[in-house]
Scaffold this motif. Structure first.
Motif: not given
Lengths: 1093, 196
Positions: A223-235, B90-100
């Motif tokens: 998923l990281l490699v071909d996910g193409g979704n930045n939000w998901m990649a961050i997670k 937005v108040i969040s925990t540290s598992t969220e990405s700040p820039l996101a």
């Protein structure tokens, strides 16, 4: 403007009304609330829903609507979607953990989860995370699980998240749902946003239970490699950062895609998270493939450095500092390399950035950079307080006597708010925070980083002047907020005291600083103003305890006596009383001086003065103060008597001063030197085996007392105690560090800049004193260039540069010192000139680098004590570097949180807004995770729990069917009887009853004990059948039995009544068998009775 | 996770409050006013992150004993963005990405802009149900479920028609000058970190 009750306001009207009632909104809102109250009680569902929506709006503005929770349920159960939606919104916004009607919502939620319309299904699913309780989670789990397979992606993704929130309170939910969630995650055809939602949930779960998710790594990687979704990649990257420590092989796989992302992604957030993930995941650590990692490390660090550096975007600065704060735990050296840019951030205009930088810096303090870090902070504080004093006095800190004495503090604060927007002064809480950090950095590890205590004293003296003003009024020298025990002035005072106690070499100047503080406090206060400074307490203790070090004990005593009537806080008062007597003992109790008539008069007057001042405190409400005052007054009266009785010595007759004055009183205080004691040591004092508190102190106490000579009061003998207290405390020596580390000191420029910069944060009088001291100290030093030649063309290019930069104000006198840097050689191991301390009344000169900081005294076996400044009464709960002995005292901070009692209680247990995921710790889902990880028997049990529950439900359904069948039989039997007696049948009632009973049973069955389920289900009903038969037989007989009796009494009254009563009883019995609260039974009973009548 | 999502205007009047854990109304209000104080004192050009408000800072330091892991459960990040007259928090925990999170706020505002066509504060005042609905399409129970604009907008529309602001309450008109186009004020392309 009350609307006509006939025409209800819509939300729109309400808001418009609010906007049109500027000024008297309160009244308007109260009227609206009143209207809502009546509207919501009405029958019309539309009116109800509108009223509810208005209430939700008003709740947002802060008006409680908990009273309406039952009406929320009513609206939630509406058939119309738009009303239902309002109901659910109201539930989400207004239900609190103590909302009891939630119990009644279970069925409604179940029904709506199972609805056919997707919009309706979404309502309970989205609301559940806000409402969920363990029991609710348990009952709804079965209904939610099928929703994971719903045809709408929106419902699937919401269900995933809701199941996660259920699992937080009821971990079983995760165990039951994980296989299905995993299936969704693995499915390549799954909707991308469902996958993303699952990844989000897995990321939340991941940091708690990383082991369970290792088996998923291949799919996540894909998923990281071909996910193409930045939000998901961050997670995903965040998730991998928690996985890599467990599975080092992942690192090699991850590095290429991550570096690739770093180099190519246009998204700054992703770039940042890549770097963060790499560092956090330990990928920077040293491994086999050294070259590659080196490359990654430098790549990341350069990027982060770029983010922090001066011209970058503030957001990037902030997140980079955030990253550094995380890295510093694992890779402190990487952060230390960035010290320069990080230090720059301390001076940022943005307070958020400053605080983050300070967090970092605190952990980076060493003896090399302490000076420069503290100097930076001091300059900020000074600048800020200068702004304030400028506003007050019209000139900046020229006169140290006035620069921070704001007699009209409240006034000045107001002015401060309005004026000087250009360079806004720092907010008080930030100032307090910074002062706390300075003290912590300096005192850290028992002053391990402190190289120059003279400088530290000056910093403390300065700090005490710029400590923020307390709320209402304010003193100067020790001005600060004395209302709170942890106010910063007191902290500063405590530091001063700690230094004096622990560092003997510096005691004399420290005591003199205290002396100065007392005199400033007295001279700068108008005599009518109460003294509220928290610093007075430690400072008064110092001047009393070390009276012999004072320059002018008489003056100090006078100052204290002047201050005493104005002291506000009893604890401070008690300390001051003690200090006054100590001072008096020192001033008047000179044994050697002859008892001249002049001395006699002075001493008598002085004592009379002290007695006069103390007298009012003899009736002080605070016992400690009262006791000390009474004691001292009596003692002094005796002494005064003795003094007046003792004739003064003349030329012929030599008279001794009264012994009471020269011996007795001083001996009260001339015990042994007080040392600092580690926290918790007191508890380690062993209780002697033969200690018997009931035993009289001495069998013949009275005669002993009568014999006692007051001169003998202090036991000077060599007893155990003296031996104990005279033992030299273990000392930590500053010189323990190899000298070589000190040799690699910062270049001269830095030290010179620090000397120059002192003037930018120390008050002129302090600077002048420092300079004078230096001159004095180095008077005979051949290397020191005296004033006369200072301007004699010796300047090097550095000087001219400095001069240019600093303008004509640059102090020429300071240049030679910069140039020759006499402080530094001291550090490097050469002995300091002897004159150094001789000038300062120091009996023995101590070489600077051998300054001994006394460690806290501990008792053997005390687990709590380490050499840390314990006398430093730290209220710094957020001390990052707290050592093991640190005893947190949350009281001072949490005491601010005096909201409602209940809320405060809750706060203590858990932070505001905190999610509690601790329950998940005990849960293992790895068994279903396929292979690896730690699959245990516990997991299997857990997985089975849900199945078991389902089985039980099935059994229950069967049992209920059986009940129904039997009931029908009974009913028919009844009918036959009734028909026989000519009474109409009421089948309708019976069937509706049946329904009710069924739902009730269903609601409760999961909570109830499993025991006796079968009995309740089929067995109980069989019994019932029997009873009915019995009844038929005994139809004429009256047997009134109490409720709860399994025998089920019957009445042989009118047939109709009989039939109905039977129904009621049936209900009772069934419920009892399942352990349902009797309330339900009673309700049912009442209803039935109503029908009977 | 996200602990709370708040919207209030330049006077500190709440326009949307959503707490993902249950919290007393009075404490909610205190938190809002503390954050408002912080936010309104920010200098121009400051970053989009706030220091923790005293209420949160106190409660998170009161349990310093808890492990680093548990810190992940505690709200530690307050992100804000200012659009025209409104602040989004937005108040969040540290598992969220700040820039996101900065992006997330942007997505939310853009979605509102789509739904209301050139959204302004008045729209939000009179349609706070839609505000909730839109947020509900993006965040459920503190977890972000959707960041795709089309889907968010479609999800909200599926729940019913979005009412435009009342006609007679014209832009910048009667209501005391609160109205100001968010879309225009925000410079939508401005500072975006492209989490999307």
């Amino acid at each position: 403007m009350c609307a006509d009750p006939l025409f209800e306001k819509s939300l729109y009207d309400l808001i418009r009304g609010l906007r049109n009632h500027k000024g008297n909104e309160k009244e308007y809102i109260q009227n609206c609330l009143k209207e809502c109250r009546s509207e919501i009680r009405g029958q019309d569902m539309d009116v109800k829903a509108t009223a509810l929506l208005k209430l939700v709006y008003l709740e947002m503005v802060g008006h409680d609507m908990s009273w309406a929770s039952f009406h929320v349920l009513e609206v939630m159960s509406s058939q119309k979607y738009h009303q239902k939606r309002v109901g659910y919104l109201a539930a989400v916004q207004s239900f609190r953990p103590d909302t009891d009607v939630l119990m009644m919502a279970t069925n409604l939620l179940k029904k709506d989860v199972a609805a056919s319309l997707p919009t309706i299904i979404c309502l309970p699913i989205a609301a559940l995370p806000h409402l969920v309780t363990p029991s609710l989670a348990m009952s709804l789990l079965g209904d939610l699980l099928p929703r994971l397979g719903h045809s709408h992606a929106a419902i699937r993704k919401k269900t995933v998240v809701t199941l996660y929130r259920l699992a937080l309170v009821y971990p079983e939910a995760l165990r039951a749902s994980w296989p299905k969630i995993k299936e969704r995650l693995m499915d390549p055809d799954e909707d991308s946003s469902v996958t993303a939602a699952i990844v989000n949930v897995v990321c939340e779960l991941g940091w708690r239970r990383p082991h369970d998710f290792l088996p998923l790594a291949p799919r996540l990687f894909e998923l990281l490699v071909d996910g193409g979704n930045n939000w998901m990649a961050i997670k995903l990257i965040k998730l991998f950062a928690t996985l890599t420590p467990l599975e080092p092989r992942l690192v090699r796989k991850l590095l290429p895609p991550l570096t690739n992302l770093i180099r190519t992604t246009p998204a700054m957030s992703l770039l940042y998270e890549c770097i963060n993930g790499i560092i956090q995941g330990g990928i920077l650590g040293d491994g086999e493939d050294f070259a590659a990692r080196e490359e990654v490390a430098s790549l990341c660090v350069t990027k982060l450095r770029g983010m922090v550096s001066a011209n970058s975007d503030p957001n990037l600065k902030y997140v980079a500092l955030l990253a550094f704060n995380r890295i510093v735990v694992t890779h402190p050296f990487l952060v230390a390399q960035q010290e320069d840019v990080i230090l720059e951030c301390i001076d940022s205009e943005d307070i958020t950035i400053r605080i983050k930088a300070l967090d970092l810096v605190q952990g980076m303090v060493s003896s090399d950079n302490l000076l420069s870090i503290v100097s930076r902070l001091m300059r900020q504080l000074k600048a800020s307080s200068a702004v304030i004093s400028q506003q007050q006095n019209g000139f900046e800190g020229q006169d140290p006597e006035t620069d921070s004495s704001d007699e009209t503090s409240a006034d000045s604060r107001r002015r401060r708010k309005t004026l000087e927007r250009a360079t806004p002064p720092l907010p008080d809480d930030y100032t307090v925070d910074v002062i706390g950090r300075i003290l912590r950095m300096c005192s850290q590890d028992n002053y391990a980083n402190m190289a120059d205590f003279d400088w530290y004293l000056d910093v403390l003296t300065q700090l005490v002047r710029i400590a923020p003003a307390p709320r209402a009024r304010d003193l100067d020298v020790d001005s600060s907020t004395p209302k709170l025990p942890g106010d910063s002035a007191e902290k500063i005072g405590n530091e001063l005291r700690n230094v004096a106690v622990k560092v003997k070499a510096i005691r004399a100047p420290a005591v003199r600083a205290a002396e100065l503080a007392v005199s400033r406090m007295n001279s700068e206060m108008s005599s009518s103003r109460p003294v509220v400074s928290g610093a007075l307490k430690p400072v008064a203790w110092m001047v009393g305890e070390y009276a012999f070090q004072l320059l002018s004990p008489d003056d100090t005593l006078r100052h204290l006596l002047d201050l005493l009537p104005r002291v506000e806080y009893p604890e401070v008062l008690a300390t001051c009383l003690q200090a006054i007597l100590k001072l008096l003992a020192y001033v008047a109790g000179d044994e050697q001086a002859s008892w001249t008539s002049e001395r006699k008069t002075t001493v008598s007057l002085l004592m009379a003065r002290v007695i006069h001042v103390l007298e009012p405190f003899a009736s002080h409400p605070y016992l400690e103060v009262q006791e000390r005052a009474v004691e001292f007054i009596e003692l002094l009266k005796l002494t005064a008597e003795a003094a007046s009785g003792q004739a003064a010595s003349t030329d012929e007759v030599q008279q001794d001063p009264p012994l009471l004055l020269t011996q007795a009183i001083p001996s009260l205080f001339n015990g042994w030197e007080l040392n600092s004691v580690a926290a918790g040591t007191q508890q380690n004092v062993p209780i002697p085996d033969d200690l018997d508190l009931d035993e009289p102190i001495h069998p013949n106490l009275n005669s002993l007392l009568s014999q006692a000579d007051s001169l003998m009061l202090p036991t000077q003998g060599d007893d155990e105690f003296e031996a104990y207290y005279n033992q030299k405390p273990a000392a930590t020596s500053m010189s323990s560090e190899p000298a070589i580390t000190r040799l690699v000191d910062a270049p001269e420029e830095i030290s010179s800049s620090y000397q120059q910069s002192e003037e930018s944060y120390l008050d002129p009088d302090i600077v002048a004193r420092r300079k004078a001291e230096r001159l004095e100290r180095h008077r005979d030093d051949p290397f020191y260039i005296p004033d006369a030649t200072a301007s004699g063309g010796r300047s090097t290019p550095i000087h001219s540069i400095l001069q240019k930069e600093n303008g004509p104000d640059l102090d020429i006198d300071a240049i030679p010192i910069m140039q020759l840097d006499l402080e530094k050689p001291n550090l490097s191991g050469r002995a300091t000139p002897v004159e150094h301390y001789q000038q300062q009344q120091q009996p023995k000169p101590k070489p600077r680098q051998r300054i001994v900081v006394a460690a806290d005294e501990t008792l053997f076996g005390s687990g709590l004590s380490t050499p840390r400044s314990t006398a430093y009464d730290s209220e710094n709960n957020n001390n990052n570097n707290n050592s093991s002995d640190y005893v947190p005292r949350p009281k001072s901070k949490s005491s601010k949180l005096t909201t409602t009692a209940a809320a405060a209680k809750k706060l203590k247990q858990q932070s505001l807004l905190q999610f509690t995921s601790t329950h998940l710790d005990d849960l293992s889902i790895s068994e279903t995770g396929g292979g690896g990880g730690s699959s245990g028997g516990g997991g299997r049990d857990g997985a089975l729990a849900h199945e078991r529950q389902q089985r039980e439900e099935a059994e229950m359904a069967l049992a209920l069917k059986e009940v129904q069948r039997l009931r029908l039989e009974m009913q028919r039997a009844n009918e036959r009887i009734q028909v026989a007696q000519g009474v109409p049948v009421e089948g309708v009632v019976v069937s509706s009853r049946k329904k009710k009973m069924k739902t009730k049973a269903k609601t409760k069955k999961k909570e109830g004990e499993e025991e006796g389920q079968d009995g309740a289900g089929s067995g109980g009903d069989r019994e019932e059948g029997v009873v009915v038969k019995k009844v038929k037989k005994k139809s004429g007989k009256k047997t009134a039995k109490v409720e709860g009796d399994q025998g089920a009494g019957e009445e042989g009254g009118a047939p109709v009544v009989k039939a109905k009563k039977k129904k009621v009883k049936r209900l009772v019995r069934l419920d009892e068998g399942e352990g349902v609260a009797t309330a339900a039974v009673e309700a049912a009973g009442v209803e039935a009775e109503g029908e009977v009548v | 996770m996200i602990n709370a999502f708040l919207v209030f205007n330049g006077q500190g009047q709440p326009r949307l409050t959503k707490f993902y854990t249950q919290l007393d109304t009075s404490i909610q209000q205190r938190l809002i006013s503390e954050i408002f104080t912080l936010v309104s004192n920010r200098a121009a050009g400051s970053c989009n992150f706030l220091p923790l408000p005293p209420l949160l800072a106190a409660s998170s330091t009161s349990n310093t004993s808890s492990s680093a892991q548990e810190q992940n459960d505690v709200p530690s990040l307050v992100t804000y963005r200012n659009y025209a007259t409104l602040y989004f928090i937005v108040i969040s925990t540290s598992t969220e990405s700040p820039l996101a999170l900065i992006d997330l706020i942007q997505v939310y505002v853009e979605a509102l802009d789509r739904l209301f066509e050139n959204v302004c504060e008045l729209d939000l005042i009179f349609n706070f149900e839609t505000l909730h609905a839109t947020l509900g399409e993006m965040i459920v129970g503190g977890v972000v479920i959707e960041t795709n604009m089309e889907r968010i907008v479609a999800g909200v529309r599926a729940q019913g028609t979005v009412v435009k602001r009342p006609v007679n309450e014209g832009r910048g008109g009667g209501g005391g000058g609160l109205a100001g186009s968010l879309g225009a004020g925000l410079g939508m392309g401005g500072m975006v970190w492209h989490g999307r």
